[in-house]
Every structure is written in structure tokens, then in C-alpha cells.
Design a protein around this motif. Structure first.
Motif, PDB file in Angstrom:
ATOM      1  N   LEU A  44       9.512  -2.615  -3.225  1.00 49.14           N
ATOM      2  CA  LEU A  44       8.549  -3.705  -3.060  1.00 49.14           C
ATOM      3  C   LEU A  44       7.116  -3.188  -3.073  1.00 49.14           C
ATOM      4  O   LEU A  44       6.247  -3.770  -3.743  1.00 49.14           O
ATOM      5  CB  LEU A  44       8.836  -4.454  -1.757  1.00 49.14           C
ATOM      6  N   ALA A  45       6.854  -2.112  -2.358  1.00 50.01           N
ATOM      7  CA  ALA A  45       5.480  -1.594  -2.289  1.00 50.01           C
ATOM      8  C   ALA A  45       4.982  -1.156  -3.667  1.00 50.01           C
ATOM      9  O   ALA A  45       3.837  -1.444  -4.050  1.00 50.01           O
ATOM     10  CB  ALA A  45       5.412  -0.428  -1.305  1.00 50.01           C
ATOM     11  N   HIS A  46       5.815  -0.453  -4.422  1.00 52.35           N
ATOM     12  CA  HIS A  46       5.409  -0.039  -5.761  1.00 52.35           C
ATOM     13  C   HIS A  46       5.154  -1.244  -6.664  1.00 52.35           C
ATOM     14  O   HIS A  46       4.179  -1.272  -7.427  1.00 52.35           O
ATOM     15  CB  HIS A  46       6.480   0.852  -6.389  1.00 52.35           C
ATOM     16  N   ALA A  47       6.024  -2.244  -6.586  1.00 52.29           N
ATOM     17  CA  ALA A  47       5.856  -3.422  -7.442  1.00 52.29           C
ATOM     18  C   ALA A  47       4.553  -4.143  -7.115  1.00 52.29           C
ATOM     19  O   ALA A  47       3.834  -4.590  -8.027  1.00 52.29           O
ATOM     20  CB  ALA A  47       7.048  -4.357  -7.279  1.00 52.29           C
ATOM     21  N   LEU A  48       4.227  -4.256  -5.846  1.00 54.99           N
ATOM     22  CA  LEU A  48       2.972  -4.909  -5.463  1.00 54.99           C
ATOM     23  C   LEU A  48       1.767  -4.109  -5.946  1.00 54.99           C
ATOM     24  O   LEU A  48       0.776  -4.682  -6.429  1.00 54.99           O
ATOM     25  CB  LEU A  48       2.920  -5.099  -3.947  1.00 54.99           C
ATOM     26  N   ASP A  49       1.829  -2.773  -5.835  1.00 53.22           N
ATOM     27  CA  ASP A  49       0.746  -1.931  -6.341  1.00 53.22           C
ATOM     28  C   ASP A  49       0.571  -2.105  -7.847  1.00 53.22           C
ATOM     29  O   ASP A  49      -0.550  -2.221  -8.353  1.00 53.22           O
ATOM     30  CB  ASP A  49       1.023  -0.456  -6.033  1.00 53.22           C
ATOM     31  N   TYR A  50       1.684  -2.114  -8.562  1.00 49.54           N
ATOM     32  CA  TYR A  50       1.624  -2.263 -10.017  1.00 49.54           C
ATOM     33  C   TYR A  50       1.105  -3.646 -10.408  1.00 49.54           C
ATOM     34  O   TYR A  50       0.356  -3.787 -11.374  1.00 49.54           O
ATOM     35  CB  TYR A  50       2.995  -2.022 -10.634  1.00 49.54           C
TER      36      TYR A  50
END
Length: 329
Positions: A44-50
């Protein structure tokens, strides 16, 4: 979302979707990921950053501006990243259900491991065939030597790694890269203490002025040079993800969590972690043999030091592959 391949076996239909944008991926998965936010924290954190980066890039393109090149330029993904999701539909009268997420991403310092997650990684027997179908898509999307390691829930990683070896011939490294517990601290488990900070001690967010501080260089499988370590710190500082425990005498403790040898066993790390953890939920991975468990236990993280483990404290594992192009982690 770029598209998907439809797969089926037995009486159950399943589909693997290939997502080439974070926004498309989140449109499909956000509700499920948020329901299991602690467990799905990396995905989730990576997807939000991307997704934020994609919005920045889209804005730049609309404004006909090029990003300014410099040490403080926000990082923008350049393509080649994707997510695979596997969905099942046991009945035409029931909605499809998310079974598996796999991400293939990179950072300014290099390619990430393959991250995998499932809302239910305990159903080990059921996952074997589904992992096989997901890897059939993965092997069409990347060169096999790009998959240098896999990290996620232990059961899922073990199944996936052995299946990948069977498909590609890249054998698993003899020693796991990381064996850990995913623990968490909540407002209910947090353990405040009544103490005054020692004189001349301070906790604050790092700034670019702190880049001359000493950084950890203890990574066995993904070592960084001093300059690359500073590149990583610069990137994390931009995102306000580095905090310092400093003493005005000049020594600093840089968290990932890392404590300079001179300042160990003085409760610096405990104060730093406690200062950042009085929130609704804070999750972290800690090695099963890492003495830092004592620190996290004193702060309020659950299931550590041999204490009873709630069912949502998960076993995590990273397995690497021989002969691959090792990236950054």
C-alpha cells in the motif's frame, strides 16, 4: 490498468490483472488493502508513493515543464514498473475476491525485491496453483534475473520462491536474506513513560544539513557505499522519513533504526521510537534474532520476546536467488 489475462481451473475462475499504473492498481485494490493496512503496509505504501509521483509527472507534462535536476528534485518513476493481482470468482453470484498481489518496482537507488502479499496467506495448499498462474504472467513481464529476491508473508514467499526456481532454474540462496516478524504498536498497546529528556538531547526530523552524519553500513546482502548511503538518506529526507536523536556534543543517531556504537545501551533508540509511535497504528518488521525486539517491546509493539503473539503478527521472509542482478532494499 493496462489489461489482464483470464485464467481458470476446476470450477473456479481466476484472473491475473497486469497494472502498469499505481492509480489503476489502487482503483481495484484500495479498499481491500486499507482493510488490512498493517499486513499490506509495503504494498500500500509503495502504491500511494507511486500514485503521487504519477500525479506530479502528469502535472509537469500538462504544464510543459521539465523537472529541475538537482539534489532536492522529487523522484519520478520512469516506467517499467507494475503490479500483478490475482482474483477469484467461485460463483457468478458472488463478486470477485482479491487473492494475491505482486509488485515489481524500483527506487532512485535501484530495483526493489519482488514484494508479495495476500489477504489470507495461511491457505498454503490453495495457493500453490494460484502462484503458478501468477508466475506464468510474471515471467512474460520481466527477465528472470530481475527477480533477485522475494519478500512478504512467509508461507507465500516459500511457495513462490520454489515455484520460480522450477520455472527459471534460478536457485534459492542457501541462507534467507531476512527472517522477521511483522509487529505493530497501537494507542492501546503503547507504553508511555514519565521521564524528562536528558539535557542537550533532542528528537527532530532530519534535513539536508544532516547528510554528513554517520549512517549504518551493516547490510549484508544490499551494502551501500558512503556516497550511496547519503543518496538514500537524501531521498528519505525529502519524504520526511528520517528522524534524528541528537546530542549537542555533535553525535547523532540516524533511524532505520540505527544507533552509533558510542550511544548504544543509553535508551536513545527507545526514546526515538517512542516519540514517533503514539499513533493509531505503527507497523514494523524486526528480525527474529534481533536484540532490538527488547526496545520495541518496551515501547508497546506486540508479540515480541517470546510473548503471546496475536494472530495478526505475521511471519515475514525474504529469499534471494543465485546468479541474479541484485538491486536495492
Amino acid at each position: 490498468m493496462a489489461g489482464f489475462s483470464l485464467l481458470g481451473w476446476g470450477n473456479e475462475q481466476a484472473q491475473v490483472k497486469l497494472h502498469t499504473s499505481a492509480t489503476g492498481f489502487l482503483l481495484d485494490t484500495y479498499l481491500v488493502l486499507c482493510q488490512r493496512e498493517v499486513s499490506a503496509n509495503i504494498i500500500l505504501a509503495h502504491a500511494l508513493d507511486y500514485a503521487k509521483a504519477e500525479i506530479r509527472l502528469h502535472t509537469l507534462l500538462l504544464d510543459s515543464h521539465q523537472p529541475n535536476e538537482g539534489p532536492d528534485t522529487p523522484w519520478l518513476p520512469t516506467g517499467g514498473y507494475f503490479w500483478l493481482t490475482l482474483w477469484s470468482n467461485e460463483s457468478s453470484h458472488r463478486p470477485t475476491k482479491l487473492q494475491l498481489v505482486l509488485s515489481c518496482l524500483s527506487s532512485p537507488l535501484g530495483d526493489y525485491p519482488i514484494f508479495v502479499w495476500s489477504p489470507d496467506a495461511t491457505a498454503k495448499d490453495e495457493f500453490s496453483s494460484r502462484v503458478e498462474k501468477t508466475l506464468d504472467v510474471l515471467i512474460r513481464c520481466v527477465e528472470p534475473d530481475r527477480v533477485f529476491s522475494v519478500f512478504g508473508q512467509r508461507n507465500l514467499v516459500e511457495i513462490l520462491a520454489h515455484a520460480w526456481t522450477a520455472k527459471t532454474g534460478f536457485h534459492i540462496e542457501p541462507e534467507p536474506f531476512y527472517i522477521a516478524l511483522l509487529t505493530y504498536c497501537t494507542r492501546g498497546t503503547f507504553k508511555p513513560v514519565n521521564e524528562t529528556m536528558p539535557s542537550a538531547h533532542n528528537i527532530r526530523a532530519a534535513s539536508s544539513l544532516d547528510l554528513e552524519a554517520e549512517f549504518a553500513d551493516a547490510s549484508v546482502y544490499f551494502p551501500l557505499t558512503l556516497e550511496r548511503g547519503r543518496d538514500e538518506a537524501r531521498w528519505l529526507i525529502q519524504k520526511r522519513q528520517i528522524w534524528l536523536y541528537e546530542v549537542t556534543a555533535g553525535q547523532q543517531v540516524v533511524t532505520k533504526v540505527y544507533t552509533l556504537p558510542k550511544w548504544r545501551r543509553k535508551r536513545c533508540a527507545e526514546r526515538l521510537v517512542r516519540a514517533l509511535c503514539n499513533k493509531e497504528y505503527v507497523a514494523l518488521y524486526v528480525g527474529t534474532q534481533n536484540d532490538a525486539q527488547h526496545v520495541y517491546d518496551r515501547v508497546g509493539f506486540v508479540g515480541l520476546n517470546g510473548k503471546d503473539r496475536p494472530s495478526d503478527v505475521e511471519d515475514a521472509l525474504e529469499l534471494g536467488f543465485r546468479g541474479t542482478n541484485r538491486g536495492y532494499w
